[in-house]
Design a protein around this motif. Sequence first.
Motif, PDB file in Angstrom:
ATOM      1  N   ASN A  28      35.583  -3.636  30.255  1.00 45.53           N
ATOM      2  CA  ASN A  28      36.818  -4.052  30.925  1.00 45.53           C
ATOM      3  C   ASN A  28      37.516  -5.171  30.170  1.00 45.53           C
ATOM      4  OD1 ASN A  28      35.793  -2.358  32.811  1.00 45.53           O
ATOM      5  ND2 ASN A  28      35.117  -3.970  34.211  1.00 45.53           N
ATOM      6  N   GLN A  57      43.017   4.704  37.479  1.00 45.57           N
ATOM      7  CA  GLN A  57      43.326   3.747  36.406  1.00 45.57           C
ATOM      8  C   GLN A  57      44.149   4.404  35.304  1.00 45.57           C
ATOM      9  OE1 GLN A  57      39.129   2.506  35.962  1.00 45.57           O
ATOM     10  NE2 GLN A  57      39.908   0.407  36.046  1.00 45.57           N
ATOM     11  N   THR A 111      24.717  -2.638  33.476  1.00 44.76           N
ATOM     12  CA  THR A 111      25.964  -2.943  34.173  1.00 44.76           C
ATOM     13  C   THR A 111      26.804  -3.913  33.339  1.00 44.76           C
ATOM     14  OG1 THR A 111      24.628  -2.875  36.180  1.00 44.76           O
ATOM     15  CG2 THR A 111      26.902  -3.556  36.425  1.00 44.76           C
ATOM     16  N   ILE A 152      33.248   6.930  41.090  1.00 47.41           N
ATOM     17  CA  ILE A 152      33.654   6.208  39.871  1.00 47.41           C
ATOM     18  C   ILE A 152      34.663   7.049  39.075  1.00 47.41           C
ATOM     19  CG2 ILE A 152      32.867   5.338  37.624  1.00 47.41           C
ATOM     20  CD1 ILE A 152      30.269   4.456  38.999  1.00 47.41           C
ATOM     21  N   CYS A 195      28.032   8.524  44.135  1.00 52.95           N
ATOM     22  CA  CYS A 195      28.595   7.367  43.401  1.00 52.95           C
ATOM     23  C   CYS A 195      29.363   7.760  42.142  1.00 52.95           C
ATOM     24  CB  CYS A 195      27.476   6.426  42.971  1.00 52.95           C
ATOM     25  SG  CYS A 195      26.641   5.621  44.324  1.00 52.95           S
ATOM     26  N   ILE A 196      28.770   8.625  41.344  1.00 45.28           N
ATOM     27  CA  ILE A 196      29.384   8.973  40.068  1.00 45.28           C
ATOM     28  C   ILE A 196      30.742   9.647  40.295  1.00 45.28           C
ATOM     29  CG2 ILE A 196      29.142  10.466  38.023  1.00 45.28           C
ATOM     30  CD1 ILE A 196      27.326   8.048  37.831  1.00 45.28           C
ATOM     31  N   LYS A 240      36.346  -3.575  38.384  1.00 47.73           N
ATOM     32  CA  LYS A 240      35.321  -4.364  39.066  1.00 47.73           C
ATOM     33  C   LYS A 240      34.630  -3.520  40.152  1.00 47.73           C
ATOM     34  CE  LYS A 240      32.931  -7.969  40.077  1.00 47.73           C
ATOM     35  NZ  LYS A 240      31.768  -8.152  39.196  1.00 47.73           N
ATOM     36  N   VAL A 241      35.418  -2.731  40.887  1.00 52.16           N
ATOM     37  CA  VAL A 241      34.838  -1.852  41.920  1.00 52.16           C
ATOM     38  C   VAL A 241      33.879  -0.840  41.289  1.00 52.16           C
ATOM     39  CG1 VAL A 241      35.318  -0.171  43.756  1.00 52.16           C
ATOM     40  CG2 VAL A 241      36.871  -2.094  43.414  1.00 52.16           C
ATOM     41  N   SER A 242      34.299  -0.252  40.169  1.00 53.87           N
ATOM     42  CA  SER A 242      33.419   0.712  39.477  1.00 53.87           C
ATOM     43  C   SER A 242      32.107   0.060  39.078  1.00 53.87           C
ATOM     44  CB  SER A 242      34.094   1.250  38.208  1.00 53.87           C
ATOM     45  OG  SER A 242      35.117   2.147  38.540  1.00 53.87           O
ATOM     46  N   THR A 243      32.189  -1.173  38.589  1.00 55.63           N
ATOM     47  CA  THR A 243      30.982  -1.877  38.165  1.00 55.63           C
ATOM     48  C   THR A 243      30.041  -2.101  39.348  1.00 55.63           C
ATOM     49  OG1 THR A 243      32.211  -2.974  36.407  1.00 55.63           O
ATOM     50  CG2 THR A 243      30.109  -3.955  37.014  1.00 55.63           C
ATOM     51  N   ILE A 269      38.019   6.731  40.603  1.00 56.31           N
ATOM     52  CA  ILE A 269      38.612   5.409  40.314  1.00 56.31           C
ATOM     53  C   ILE A 269      39.170   5.405  38.889  1.00 56.31           C
ATOM     54  CG2 ILE A 269      38.067   2.958  39.946  1.00 56.31           C
ATOM     55  CD1 ILE A 269      36.077   3.167  42.274  1.00 56.31           C
ATOM     56  N   PHE A 300      28.731  -2.194  30.595  1.00 51.43           N
ATOM     57  CA  PHE A 300      29.779  -1.396  31.245  1.00 51.43           C
ATOM     58  C   PHE A 300      30.946  -2.316  31.616  1.00 51.43           C
ATOM     59  CE2 PHE A 300      31.565   0.663  35.109  1.00 51.43           C
ATOM     60  CZ  PHE A 300      31.775   1.952  34.644  1.00 51.43           C
ATOM     61  N   ASP A 301      30.615  -3.441  32.211  1.00 54.17           N
ATOM     62  CA  ASP A 301      31.624  -4.401  32.648  1.00 54.17           C
ATOM     63  C   ASP A 301      32.390  -4.988  31.458  1.00 54.17           C
ATOM     64  OD1 ASP A 301      32.806  -5.646  34.855  1.00 54.17           O
ATOM     65  OD2 ASP A 301      31.738  -7.507  34.437  1.00 54.17           O
ATOM     66  N   ILE A 345      29.853  -0.279  42.068  1.00 59.22           N
ATOM     67  CA  ILE A 345      29.266   1.012  42.457  1.00 59.22           C
ATOM     68  C   ILE A 345      28.176   1.425  41.468  1.00 59.22           C
ATOM     69  CG2 ILE A 345      29.724   3.483  42.806  1.00 59.22           C
ATOM     70  CD1 ILE A 345      32.587   2.705  43.633  1.00 59.22           C
ATOM     71  N   LEU A 346      28.445   1.237  40.172  1.00 66.49           N
ATOM     72  CA  LEU A 346      27.448   1.612  39.164  1.00 66.49           C
ATOM     73  C   LEU A 346      26.172   0.799  39.338  1.00 66.49           C
ATOM     74  CD1 LEU A 346      26.811   3.296  36.599  1.00 66.49           C
ATOM     75  CD2 LEU A 346      27.506   1.289  35.271  1.00 66.49           C
TER      76      LEU A 346
END
Lengths: 93, 93, 93, 93
Positions: free
Chosen positions: C90, A44, C83, A37, A33-34, B49-52, A40, C86-87, B54-55
């Motif tokens: 964004n 970005q 999470t 990320i 997973c890490i 949003k995808v990273s979130t 990704i 983290f979000d 996955i995390l």
Amino acid sequence: MDDGTKKVVTQRLASAAGHIKGIERMVNDDTYCIDVIKQIQAVQAALSKVSTIILDNHLQTCVTTAIQGDDPEERQRILHEVTGVFDMKNKIS
Amino acid sequence: MDDGTKKVVTQRLASAAGHIKGIERMVNDDTYCIDVIKQIQAVQAALSKVSTIILDNHLQTCVTTAIQGDDPEERQRILHEVTGVFDMKNKIS
Amino acid sequence: MDDGTKKVVTQRLASAAGHIKGIERMVNDDTYCIDVIKQIQAVQAALSKVSTIILDNHLQTCVTTAIQGDDPEERQRILHEVTGVFDMKNKIS
Amino acid sequence: MDDGTKKVVTQRLASAAGHIKGIERMVNDDTYCIDVIKQIQAVQAALSKVSTIILDNHLQTCVTTAIQGDDPEERQRILHEVTGVFDMKNKIS
């Protein structure tokens, strides 16, 4: 956008799209997973670079033309657009 | 990554890649620079949003397993990885 | 927060507050706009570093305790909080 | 910076500095880590707003003057500065 910028921008966008397809495969192959990320986040960062290139070209062309022009309202409008994309960066990352 | 998360993540990544291909076409069709930048920012927000997602899954699975496990070094390592991706957000957007 | 972290965090926050007071003076002294913006961005980067330090400590203490505990709902709650911050990144920068 | 902008900017900076002093007290009072991080993120968002206000003023004044001026190098320089602060946002948040 001038032709040189257009070429650079489309190449970088194609590369970003390709990078994302690669990340899809990583997910299907159960990559950690890490690491997904991090990839990704790399896409970005690459996209931010593309935005900067486009903005630079925009300032040198459209914005310069508008500011040198005779229409104060158009001038205002075009400058607020620039502030707008700057402000939007506060809402994404 | 569990199967449900994997499906959601790959669908969102495929959608982001498609979005970028659409932006490439916009550039070739001479779409106004500011509109192109806004679309790029939309893709970046979608990728965040995808990273979130996955995390969130990572915390519920790998991190939880490591923390409940007997190896203090592994625990440290896995928590530092989480801090690492959080910190990386400071360098991208 | 453990005492060592608390000390580091309050020192860094005091330093950030002092930095902002300095920026206020720069504005009153008519410092060039771009230089003011760069200083503001430096404070934001320093604050991100403080958040990372706090998160790291939080993961090593509260999150670890919750995950090793017997309450699955508490575990879920505390992981969703992580999470969440983290979000939130964004939406700011 | 014009006087109106200067007033708004210094007020907002003073408010951000006060907010940070409040966060220092929260840390000393053992406020929950996640709540501290959320307050730090709120200050960062407030600072981003200040940068946007300054940039808006800068575009309407210095940038407009330079672009309407006769010096193409100065024009280039001032536009690259704007791109620079935009690009820097990629490295902070």
